[in-house]
Every structure is written in C-alpha cells, then in structure tokens.
Design a protein around this motif. Structure first.
Motif, PDB file in Angstrom:
ATOM      1  N   TYR A 169       0.860  -1.179   0.000  1.00 59.93           N
ATOM      2  CA  TYR A 169       0.000   0.000   0.000  1.00 59.93           C
ATOM      3  C   TYR A 169       0.899   1.233   0.000  1.00 59.93           C
ATOM      4  CZ  TYR A 169      -3.674   3.239   1.669  1.00 59.93           C
ATOM      5  OH  TYR A 169      -4.546   4.282   1.793  1.00 59.93           O
ATOM      6  N   GLY A 170       0.697   2.112  -0.972  1.00 58.70           N
ATOM      7  CA  GLY A 170       1.579   3.264  -1.122  1.00 58.70           C
ATOM      8  C   GLY A 170       1.599   4.179   0.080  1.00 58.70           C
ATOM      9  N   PHE A 171       0.424   4.494   0.629  1.00 59.09           N
ATOM     10  CA  PHE A 171       0.337   5.395   1.779  1.00 59.09           C
ATOM     11  C   PHE A 171       1.103   4.836   2.974  1.00 59.09           C
ATOM     12  CE2 PHE A 171      -1.553   7.175   5.570  1.00 59.09           C
ATOM     13  CZ  PHE A 171      -1.855   8.496   5.245  1.00 59.09           C
ATOM     14  N   ALA A 172       1.017   3.515   3.163  1.00 60.71           N
ATOM     15  CA  ALA A 172       1.642   2.884   4.332  1.00 60.71           C
ATOM     16  C   ALA A 172       3.153   2.799   4.219  1.00 60.71           C
ATOM     17  CB  ALA A 172       1.068   1.485   4.542  1.00 60.71           C
ATOM     18  N   LEU A 305      17.554   7.269   3.304  1.00 58.68           N
ATOM     19  CA  LEU A 305      16.429   6.416   2.921  1.00 58.68           C
ATOM     20  C   LEU A 305      15.603   7.133   1.864  1.00 58.68           C
ATOM     21  CD1 LEU A 305      14.870   3.727   3.618  1.00 58.68           C
ATOM     22  CD2 LEU A 305      13.342   5.181   4.967  1.00 58.68           C
ATOM     23  N   ILE A 306      15.272   6.423   0.786  1.00 55.43           N
ATOM     24  CA  ILE A 306      14.392   6.935  -0.256  1.00 55.43           C
ATOM     25  C   ILE A 306      13.119   6.097  -0.247  1.00 55.43           C
ATOM     26  CG2 ILE A 306      14.054   7.217  -2.742  1.00 55.43           C
ATOM     27  CD1 ILE A 306      17.033   7.746  -3.006  1.00 55.43           C
ATOM     28  N   SER A 307      11.987   6.791  -0.267  1.00 57.21           N
ATOM     29  CA  SER A 307      10.693   6.119  -0.274  1.00 57.21           C
ATOM     30  C   SER A 307       9.863   6.644  -1.441  1.00 57.21           C
ATOM     31  CB  SER A 307       9.961   6.386   1.054  1.00 57.21           C
ATOM     32  OG  SER A 307       8.609   5.975   0.976  1.00 57.21           O
ATOM     33  N   ALA A 308       9.059   5.791  -2.043  1.00 56.49           N
ATOM     34  CA  ALA A 308       8.176   6.220  -3.131  1.00 56.49           C
ATOM     35  C   ALA A 308       7.054   5.206  -3.271  1.00 56.49           C
ATOM     36  CB  ALA A 308       8.945   6.342  -4.448  1.00 56.49           C
ATOM     37  N   ASN A 309       5.947   5.646  -3.852  1.00 50.90           N
ATOM     38  CA  ASN A 309       4.903   4.672  -4.155  1.00 50.90           C
ATOM     39  C   ASN A 309       4.972   4.269  -5.623  1.00 50.90           C
ATOM     40  OD1 ASN A 309       3.128   6.273  -5.854  1.00 50.90           O
ATOM     41  ND2 ASN A 309       2.362   7.285  -4.022  1.00 50.90           N
ATOM     42  N   MET A 310       4.286   3.178  -5.953  1.00 43.95           N
ATOM     43  CA  MET A 310       4.277   2.670  -7.326  1.00 43.95           C
ATOM     44  C   MET A 310       2.934   2.942  -7.993  1.00 43.95           C
ATOM     45  SD  MET A 310       6.370  -0.930  -6.819  1.00 43.95           S
ATOM     46  CE  MET A 310       5.240  -1.641  -5.615  1.00 43.95           C
ATOM     47  N   SER A 313       3.766   6.809 -11.477  1.00 47.14           N
ATOM     48  CA  SER A 313       4.472   6.536 -12.737  1.00 47.14           C
ATOM     49  C   SER A 313       4.422   5.067 -13.135  1.00 47.14           C
ATOM     50  CB  SER A 313       5.930   6.994 -12.618  1.00 47.14           C
ATOM     51  OG  SER A 313       5.993   8.400 -12.504  1.00 47.14           O
ATOM     52  N   LEU A 314       4.485   4.155 -12.172  1.00 45.75           N
ATOM     53  CA  LEU A 314       4.479   2.729 -12.494  1.00 45.75           C
ATOM     54  C   LEU A 314       3.069   2.192 -12.739  1.00 45.75           C
ATOM     55  CD1 LEU A 314       7.210   1.169 -10.161  1.00 45.75           C
ATOM     56  CD2 LEU A 314       7.382   1.815 -12.564  1.00 45.75           C
ATOM     57  N   ALA A 315       2.045   3.003 -12.440  1.00 39.69           N
ATOM     58  CA  ALA A 315       0.646   2.626 -12.705  1.00 39.69           C
ATOM     59  C   ALA A 315       0.276   1.295 -12.059  1.00 39.69           C
ATOM     60  CB  ALA A 315       0.388   2.581 -14.210  1.00 39.69           C
ATOM     61  N   SER A 316       0.836   1.000 -10.878  1.00 40.42           N
ATOM     62  CA  SER A 316       0.519  -0.229 -10.157  1.00 40.42           C
ATOM     63  C   SER A 316      -0.045   0.156  -8.789  1.00 40.42           C
ATOM     64  CB  SER A 316       1.775  -1.097 -10.027  1.00 40.42           C
ATOM     65  OG  SER A 316       1.475  -2.322  -9.426  1.00 40.42           O
ATOM     66  N   ILE A 317       0.222  -0.644  -7.794  1.00 39.14           N
ATOM     67  CA  ILE A 317      -0.218  -0.390  -6.421  1.00 39.14           C
ATOM     68  C   ILE A 317       0.965  -0.668  -5.507  1.00 39.14           C
ATOM     69  CG2 ILE A 317      -1.779  -1.120  -4.556  1.00 39.14           C
ATOM     70  CD1 ILE A 317      -3.246   0.367  -6.642  1.00 39.14           C
ATOM     71  N   GLY A 318       0.981  -0.036  -4.331  1.00 38.16           N
ATOM     72  CA  GLY A 318       2.028  -0.290  -3.345  1.00 38.16           C
ATOM     73  C   GLY A 318       3.120   0.758  -3.382  1.00 38.16           C
ATOM     74  N   GLY A 319       4.184   0.477  -2.668  1.00 35.91           N
ATOM     75  CA  GLY A 319       5.303   1.409  -2.593  1.00 35.91           C
ATOM     76  C   GLY A 319       6.586   0.671  -2.284  1.00 35.91           C
ATOM     77  N   PHE A 320       7.687   1.420  -2.243  1.00 35.79           N
ATOM     78  CA  PHE A 320       8.980   0.792  -1.946  1.00 35.79           C
ATOM     79  C   PHE A 320       9.875   1.783  -1.214  1.00 35.79           C
ATOM     80  CE2 PHE A 320       9.708   2.961  -5.949  1.00 35.79           C
ATOM     81  CZ  PHE A 320      10.993   3.472  -5.834  1.00 35.79           C
ATOM     82  N   CYS A 321      10.836   1.250  -0.487  1.00 36.99           N
ATOM     83  CA  CYS A 321      11.923   2.018   0.110  1.00 36.99           C
ATOM     84  C   CYS A 321      13.232   1.418  -0.393  1.00 36.99           C
ATOM     85  CB  CYS A 321      11.893   1.946   1.639  1.00 36.99           C
ATOM     86  SG  CYS A 321      10.509   2.808   2.403  1.00 36.99           S
ATOM     87  N   CYS A 322      14.235   2.263  -0.570  1.00 33.04           N
ATOM     88  CA  CYS A 322      15.530   1.746  -1.011  1.00 33.04           C
ATOM     89  C   CYS A 322      16.650   2.514  -0.324  1.00 33.04           C
ATOM     90  CB  CYS A 322      15.670   1.817  -2.532  1.00 33.04           C
ATOM     91  SG  CYS A 322      15.486   3.460  -3.231  1.00 33.04           S
ATOM     92  N   GLY A 323      17.800   1.872  -0.234  1.00 30.45           N
ATOM     93  CA  GLY A 323      18.959   2.454   0.433  1.00 30.45           C
ATOM     94  C   GLY A 323      19.998   1.383   0.693  1.00 30.45           C
ATOM     95  N   ARG A 324      20.800   1.592   1.719  1.00 29.41           N
ATOM     96  CA  ARG A 324      21.820   0.597   2.074  1.00 29.41           C
ATOM     97  C   ARG A 324      21.155  -0.652   2.674  1.00 29.41           C
ATOM     98  NH1 ARG A 324      26.932   2.639   1.833  1.00 29.41           N
ATOM     99  NH2 ARG A 324      27.130   4.916   1.720  1.00 29.41           N
ATOM    100  N   SER A 325      21.822  -1.775   2.547  1.00 33.87           N
ATOM    101  CA  SER A 325      21.227  -3.055   2.955  1.00 33.87           C
ATOM    102  C   SER A 325      20.864  -3.079   4.428  1.00 33.87           C
ATOM    103  CB  SER A 325      22.198  -4.203   2.634  1.00 33.87           C
ATOM    104  OG  SER A 325      22.356  -4.335   1.239  1.00 33.87           O
ATOM    105  N   PHE A 326      21.757  -2.581   5.289  1.00 32.47           N
ATOM    106  CA  PHE A 326      21.469  -2.655   6.732  1.00 32.47           C
ATOM    107  C   PHE A 326      20.303  -1.751   7.112  1.00 32.47           C
ATOM    108  CE2 PHE A 326      24.333   0.954   6.528  1.00 32.47           C
ATOM    109  CZ  PHE A 326      23.861   1.824   7.501  1.00 32.47           C
TER     110      PHE A 326
END
Length: 476
Positions: A169-172, A305-310, A313-326
């Motif tokens: 869920y993108g908002f979450a 930390l970078i956060s975005a929803n999908m 632009s991706l025309a889907s549902i949900g979201g993601f966070c990305c950054g260093r592994s730890f």
C-alpha cells in the motif's frame, strides 16, 4: 557459649544507641514521622462507602427519557464532497468516462501513460493465471513470492542502491518507514508542506517534530542551530538522540521541488540523517526518471532512505523504500505495513516490473513529459483570479484563488464551479482534497492539474483555454 551470645547482643544494642545519638536531626525527625504514620494507619478505623439508595422504577424511566446520547459521528451536510463523488466507468487513462461523459483526463497521476499499456496488462494477466489474485499472507508468512524478490531487485538496481523493500500500500510505505527508525525522544525536522502520509508516520513515531517553513533552508538551519545549543546543555542525552530531516522530492501539496543539494550540506554540517519521499518525483524527474537525486546530480548514497509509491508513474499499487542493505533490512522486522499487511498481489508486482522495463527502454519519455509540463505551466500563467503553484517540471500543478472569497467554504465552492465548467466541456479536473481537521498545516483550496505523456499539445492548449474561460466567467 551462652555468655558469648549475650555479650554479642549487648554489643549490638550499644551500637544501635550510639548510632541513634550520631544520626542527623532531620533523619530522626523523618523516622519519627514515619513511625507515627504507621501507628495511625494501624489503629485508625476503616470507613464504609455510603450506601446508595436504589431509584424507583418511575425515576429510572424519567432518567432514561431525559438522556440524549452523543452522536457517533458529527453531523455532515448532504452536499459534502465526500458524499457527492463522480463515478468513473472504465480505466482512468488518457480518456476517462466520468458520470457517463467522456473527457480528457487531467486528474489521474498516470504520468507515463502506463495504466492502460498493453504490455503492462499482458504481464499482469500472465501473473494472474500463474499465481492467482492475492497472496493471503504477509511477507513473513508464506506471502513472499518470487515475483516480489524480482521486483525488489529491479527497483534497487534502477535506483542504484544496495537493496529495496516493497509494501502493498503506497500510503503505508512512508507511514511505516518513519516509525521504524525514529522513536520517542528522537527529533525530526520536517517541511511544513509535507503530505498526509508523512504526517501519519510522524504521529506514529511519537518523536519530537520541528516544522520548518516550506523549502526554506535558512529556517531549517536556524532550527538545527537551536538544537545544537540544546544538545550542548545535555551531552549525555544528545549522544542517544537521533535526528532526521524529512522532505519530499516533489511536494504533493505544492508541486515544488525540494532544494536537495543545500539539504545535504546541512546533513553533514549538523550530523543529521535525510529521509526523502519521492512518490511524485520517481519516474518524473531526472534524465532516466530516478527522481530528485538524479535531477540534481546528487550521489544517492548521501540519502539515508528513499521512499516512493508505485501508484503514479508505475501505474501499479504499493510502494517501496531503497537504500543501504542494513537500513532496508531493519524494515523487514520493524516496518508495520510490511510485517502485518498481506503482501502485494503478484499480478501488481508483475505489472510494476513491466512498467520498469518500459521506463528503461524508453528514457526519452521523461524529456517528453518535462516539455509538456513546461507547456501547460506557461499556458496557465496570467489567468485572471487564479495563480499557478508548482515547479516548471512538476506534472501536478495547483491553481489557487488570487483573492479569497471570504471563507474556505466559499473558496471551495468557487473552485468547484470552475471544475464543473471544465467537465461540461470534456476536460476532467479535480480539487485537491484534505482531511481538514487532521492536517498539521492545511494548504489553501486548489484545483489540481495533472499532466501525462499521452496528452497532445492541442489538448494541453485546449485545457488551458477552457480553464481561462471558466475563470473569466465565474471569478469576474
């Protein structure tokens, strides 16, 4: 033997008497008060609660008739926008059918036009046949499918980070990420124009929130200096207090781009962490759509930390966070939206992967979008009674009233008339909606204009012309 025991008891008694004489006066007074209080408690009489006389049946009936329960919810007017919504038939792509009328879509965040893309739909259908509809379980309870791991790997590579994590869920996404790192006692410096998902994440974190003026680096630095002075007064507490700067790459409520290079300078100067919410800027800004870091040429490792929803632009549902592994792995144990929600349906993960493929194969699409944003931004300038709010490259602009109509309610009604005027002429717009009682800094009423790559130059010019007509007809 008995004599030795007697001598020992006498010696203890002598020590007690000697200690009594050597004790400070305040110590003796305190002990005396405690002894007297214990004696009082031992000998005081227990009290009984007064017996309450039972009411007669007639008195009970009278009380029941007089009692008026409070309403479960506050009264809501029947003409409230939430109760009078437009109904969409079919996909909200380039052309959208609203209340049975076909319009050009200037309301949906389908920036890259992938919502009705055949390749994306075919990938989702193939996934549907293979995996079924949903997952019926969180990621840690048989909710992790191979397509989820593939999407996380693709997103990490696309964003040039070590690892990524997806939410259903993108908002979450950002609302779960913030409290996973920032706890009670920590300090978060946040832009006052932050979107509602960020506000909910801050509320869940129970951290100390310090708002700075929108995109005002000087105001932020002043707050950081004040905090530095406070930390010097209590170094022990300062050593265990975490500090964060939280901003959006492209602000949902204003359409402005954050001054990221200046924020990174403050990060290293005052030793704080930066969280970047890129739901609007991901797939929009930068040569290859990687967001505001690519737009400014900033090293992605400078962002914690970078956060975005999908869902844009991706025309889907949900979201993601990305950054260093730890950093990312910590969310797999502490991100509430990740741990306790059913995982993303595989068909939506497959759709997002195919959308990423299209973005990587067609990098020119981002330049096309930027040119169209510039065109509509220029066309909407100098409309009588309206001002354009948003950056030149923002695909989501706001039109606000130049002068208020006296109250927020009146302003909303005026803007609603403009939206209806455009709708009747086949241009679908929408008003920006907010939970007015929940917003920390409530933005002014506005009409949101969304640009996509599917809109032609003629359609952009037509929309600007009709908005101008509406403003001249209604506001003058």
């Amino acid at each position: 033997m008995a004599a030795a025991v007697g001598m020992g008891q006498q010696w203890v008694l002598v020590e007690m008497v000697q200690a009594f004489y050597e004790a400070p006066a305040y110590h003796l007074i305190l002990e005396g008060i405690l002894i007297l209080w214990i004696i009082r408690l031992l000998f005081s009489k227990t009290y009984k609660l007064q017996e309450r006389s039972d009411l007669t049946p007639k008195e009970k009936e009278e009380l029941i008739e007089e009692w008026q329960p409070e309403p479960l919810v506050p009264p809501v007017s029947k003409d409230h926008p939430a109760l009078n919504y437009s109904i969409v038939s079919g996909p909200p792509s380039h052309k959208i059918i609203v209340n049975g009328k076909e319009c050009i879509n200037f309301a949906s965040f389908n920036f890259l036009g992938l919502l009705d893309n055949e390749r994306v739909k075919n990938a989702a259908q193939a996934s549907l046949r293979k995996y079924g509809v949903g997952t019926c379980g969180p990621r840690g309870f048989y909710g992790t499918f191979d397509v989820h791991l593939e999407l996380e790997d693709r997103l990490a590579k696309f964003m040039r980070t070590e690892e990524s994590i997806i939410y259903s869920y993108g908002f979450a996404t950002i609302a779960s990420a913030i409290p996973a790192y920032s706890k009670r006692g920590d300090i978060v410096f946040v832009d006052e124009a932050a979107c509602f998902a960020i506000q909910k994440g801050l509320q869940a974190s129970r951290s100390n929130i310090k708002l700075f003026k929108h995109n005002d680096v000087a105001d932020l630095e002043q707050l950081l200096k004040e905090q530095e002075i406070e930390d010097q007064k209590n170094p022990r507490k300062a050593r265990v207090t975490r500090r964060f700067i939280l901003v959006e790459g492209l602000y949902m409520n204003t359409g402005d781009i954050c001054p990221l290079p200046e924020l990174i300078k403050l990060k290293y100067k005052y030793k704080v962490r930066i969280f970047l919410e890129e739901s609007l800027s991901f797939g929009v800004l930068g040569e290859y759509g990687r967001g505001v870091t690519e737009h400014f040429g900033v090293n992605v490792d400078d962002i914690d930390l970078i956060s975005a929803n999908m869902e844009n632009s991706l025309a889907s549902i949900g979201g993601f966070c990305c950054g260093r592994s730890f950093v990312i792995d910590h969310q797999r144990l502490s991100g509430q939206g990740y741990c306790f929600s059913a995982s993303l349906p595989p068909l939506l993960a497959a759709a997002a992967i195919e959308a990423l493929n299209i973005m990587e194969e067609n990098p020119d699409i981002f330049q096309i979008l930027r040119e169209k944003c510039k065109r509509i931004h220029k066309a909407l300038q100098r409309i009588p009674g309206l001002i354009v709010v948003g950056d030149l490259f923002s695909p989501a602009l706001h039109l606000q009233l130049e002068e208020t109509g006296g109250s927020r309610e009146n302003d909303m009604k005026l803007l609603k008339r403009i939206v209806d005027y455009c709708m009747n002429r086949s241009i679908a717009l929408t008003q920006a909606r907010y939970l007015e009682k929940e917003e920390k800094c409530l933005p002014p009423p506005s009409i949101r204009v969304v640009v996509t790559v599917e809109q032609t130059e003629e359609e952009l010019d037509k929309a600007a012309s009709i908005i101008r007509e509406a403003a001249q007809s209604i506001l003058n």
